[in-house]
Scaffold this motif. Structure first.
Motif, PDB file in Angstrom:
ATOM      1  N   UNK A   1       0.823  -1.209   0.000  1.00 33.29           N
ATOM      2  CA  UNK A   1       0.000   0.000   0.000  1.00 33.29           C
ATOM      3  C   UNK A   1       0.862   1.266   0.000  1.00 33.29           C
ATOM      4  N   UNK A   2       1.993   1.211   0.663  1.00 34.84           N
ATOM      5  CA  UNK A   2       2.882   2.365   0.683  1.00 34.84           C
ATOM      6  C   UNK A   2       3.417   2.665  -0.711  1.00 34.84           C
ATOM      7  N   UNK A   3       3.739   1.624  -1.471  1.00 29.22           N
ATOM      8  CA  UNK A   3       4.218   1.829  -2.837  1.00 29.22           C
ATOM      9  C   UNK A   3       3.121   2.387  -3.726  1.00 29.22           C
ATOM     10  N   UNK A   4       1.895   1.898  -3.561  1.00 23.81           N
ATOM     11  CA  UNK A   4       0.787   2.451  -4.341  1.00 23.81           C
ATOM     12  C   UNK A   4       0.535   3.916  -3.984  1.00 23.81           C
ATOM     13  N   UNK A   5       0.683   4.254  -2.709  1.00 22.29           N
ATOM     14  CA  UNK A   5       0.485   5.646  -2.316  1.00 22.29           C
ATOM     15  C   UNK A   5       1.537   6.558  -2.929  1.00 22.29           C
ATOM     16  N   UNK A   6       2.741   6.070  -3.129  1.00 23.64           N
ATOM     17  CA  UNK A   6       3.774   6.860  -3.809  1.00 23.64           C
ATOM     18  C   UNK A   6       3.355   7.226  -5.223  1.00 23.64           C
TER      19      UNK A   6
END
Length: 468
Positions: free
Chosen positions: A41-46
Motif C-alpha cells: 500500500x505504501x508503494x501504491x500511495x507513492x
C-alpha cells in the motif's frame, strides 16, 4: 476467463497473458517477507498521491492504512532483495533491452542524526557541500532514448574506500550469471577503472567495463619488446613505456584510429582511440593487487591494459557549446568496427539518464525526506521508491497524457506525467486480497518506563590505504 483463488493471501489469475504491470506487482508482493500489505500500500500511495510526496505520513491519506502502520512497516518490514533483483531482471528480459547497465552512487544527507550508524562524509550537490550521509549504489539497465527512463536492477548501501567497487563487482557477477550473457557496465569518474578491470578479469567475469577518466590521470604505453637479455642479467624487463597524459597540453602520442558521426542530441561526435594503454598501480595504495611477497619472493605488479577513448561532441543537450571527455574500456577496440565504437560512446552518453532519474526520485518521490535512525529502514524505503519508479516505466504506454495548458505535447511521456495520469488506471491493476486490521494510532511509549539514551555513532571522514 479468469478464476480467483485464495492462497497465501494473494489473488492469482488463471490466465497467463496478463499485463506486465500485473505480473510485476504480484512478484513484488511475493518479495515482501513481512508487513507485505503495508509495504504494498505504501508503494501504491507513492504513485497516486497528487503532487510531490512530503513524507510517509502524508502517504497514508491516499491508502487504507494508518500512518503508524507505514512507519512500522518501514522499521520492521523486510524485503527479499534477491527475489526483487530477479523480478527486475525478468522485466529486463521481457523488454528485450540491450545488456548495458549504468552504475552510479547517490548520497542521502543525514547531518542531524548522531545516533544513526554507518554515516560517512560525502559531497552533496548544490549548496549542501560536504555532510554526513548514507551512500547508495544503484544499478540500472539503460532504456533506449535520451530521457529520464531507466530500469532499476539493484540498490546497495556502500561505505568509503573500495566498498563501492567491491559491491559493484559482486552485483556484476550476479547479473551476468543470472542473464547468462555478456554485459557492459558503465561507471562515472568516481570509480577506479584499474581496480574494476583487474578484479573483473581475475574473477573471470564475462563483462566489459567503461569508466570515465579524470583529465589529470596519466596512462602508460606498453614498452617495446626487449632484446634478448644477457644470461647473467638480474633486472626485470621494463613494465611501462612512454607517458600518455590526458590533460589538454599533456604529453601523448596521436590516436590509432578516429571515428566520426552525427547524433541528434550531441551534434558531430568524434571518437579517437588509443590502445593498448596501461595504468600504473602501487601496492601501498592498492591492496587489491595482492601481496607483495609470496614465499619470500617479490611478486611483480599485475598490469592492467585497456583502450582509452577521447569523445568530443559538437554540442551538449540544452547548450550550443561542445565538450570532450576521456573513457576507459576494458575491451580492446584495436581494429574494431565503427558500430562497436559507437556502442561504447553511446553507452556512456546514456549514462546521464540516471542523473535525471535521481532528481525525480528526490524531488517528486521524496527519496531523502524519510527520516529514520537505522539505515536498514532506509534500505527498505529506497527499494520501495525504485519499485514505484519501475511501475511508472511499465505503465507509460498505457496512460493518456494529462498535460497542463502550458505544457508541450510529447511522444515519450516523462515519469512525472505518467505518475499524474496513473491514479485511475492503477485501480484496475493487480493487488492482493484480504486486509488485516487498520490501526488508527500508535499506543506510544509505555507509562512509567524511562527510555535509555541511544548510542552515538561517529561520522567516518576518511579511509586509510588499508581500507581501500
Amino acid at each position: 476467463m479468469s478464476a480467483t483463488t485464495r492462497k497465501d493471501n494473494v489473488r492469482t489469475s488463471a490466465t497467463t497473458t496478463r499485463p506486465p504491470l500485473d505480473r510485476y506487482r504480484e512478484a513484488f508482493y511475493g518479495a515482501c517477507s513481512t508487513y507485505s500489505d503495508s509495504l504494498f500500500d505504501l508503494t501504491d500511495a507513492l504513485l497516486t498521491t497528487p503532487g510531490p510526496v512530503c513524507c510517509p505520513a502524508h502517504l497514508s491519506l491516499e491508502a487504507d492504512v494508518g500512518h503508524c502502520a507505514f512507519y512500522k512497516a518501514l522499521a520492521r518490514g523486510t524485503l527479499d532483495t534477491d527475489g526483487l533483483r530477479r523480478a527486475q531482471l525478468g522485466l529486463f528480459t521481457e523488454m528485450r533491452l540491450t545488456p548495458v547497465f549504468t552504475v552510479d552512487c547517490t548520497a542521502v544527507a543525514r547531518p542531524d542524526s548522531p545516533t544513526s550508524p554507518g554515516r560517512h562524509m560525502h559531497h552533496l550537490s548544490g549548496r549542501l557541500g560536504r555532510q554526513p550521509a548514507w551512500c547508495y549504489q544503484v544499478i540500472c539497465a539503460q532504456v533506449p532514448g535520451h530521457n529520464s527512463w531507466n530500469l532499476p536492477i539493484e540498490v546497495v548501501r556502500v561505505g568509503l574506500g573500495s566498498a563501492k567497487e567491491l559491491a559493484a563487482l559482486a552485483s556484476m557477477e550476479e547479473i551476468s550469471r543470472e542473464l547468462g550473457r555478456h554485459c557492459t557496465f558503465v561507471f562515472d569518474a568516481g570509480y577506479s577503472s584499474a581496480q574494476l578491470t583487474f578484479l573483473a578479469r581475475q574473477r573471470g567475469l564475462d563483462v566489459s567495463v567503461i569508466v570515465r577518466l579524470s583529465s589529470y590521470q596519466v596512462m602508460y604505453e606498453a614498452p617495446a619488446a626487449p632484446a634478448a637479455p644477457a644470461p647473467d642479467a638480474k633486472s626485470r624487463p621494463r613494465a611501462y613505456g612512454p607517458r600518455f597524459e590526458l590533460k589538454d597540453d599533456g604529453q601523448r602520442r596521436g590516436p590509432d584510429a578516429t571515428y566520426a558521426w552525427t547524433e541528434s542530441s550531441y551534434g558531430d561526435v568524434v571518437v579517437s582511440i588509443t590502445a593498448p594503454l596501461r595504468m600504473k598501480a602501487l601496492r601501498e595504495k592498492s591492496p587489491w593487487l595482492g601481496p607483495r611477497y609470496v614465499d619470500g619472493h617479490s611478486m611483480p605488479i599485475p598490469k592492467t591494459d585497456g583502450t582509452v577513448l577521447e569523445v568530443a561532441v559538437g554540442k551538449l543537450p540544452g547548450s550550443s557549446k561542445g565538450g570532450h571527455l576521456w573513457l576507459w574500456s576494458s575491451t580492446s577496440l584495436d581494429g574494431a568496427a565503427e558500430d562497436q565504437v559507437r556502442a561504447v560512446a553511446r553507452a556512456y552518453l546514456h549514462r546521464f539518464d540516471i542523473e535525471h532519474m535521481f532528481r525525480f526520485l528526490k524531488q517528486t518521490l521524496a527519496l531523502g525526506e524519510y527520516s529514520c535512525q537505522q539505515p536498514e529502514s532506509f534500505d527498505t524505503w529506497f527499494n520501495l521508491v525504485l519499485v514505484a519508479f519501475t511501475q511508472l516505466l511499465l505503465a507509460r504506454g498505457d496512460v493518456e497524457d494529462q498535460r497542463l495548458p502550458w505544457e508541450k505535447a510529447r511522444v515519450t511521456l516523462s515519469p512525472g506525467r505518467v505518475r499524474r495520469a496513473l491514479k485511475h488506471p492503477l485501480h484496475d491493476a493487480w493487488r492482493p486480497v484480504g486486509r488485516g486490521f487498520v490501526p488508527t494510532g500508535g499506543r506510544g511509549a509505555a507509562k512509567g518506563v524511562a527510555q535509555r539514551p541511544r548510542a552515538r555513532h561517529p561520522v567516518t571522514r576518511a579511509v586509510t590505504a588499508a581500507g581501500r
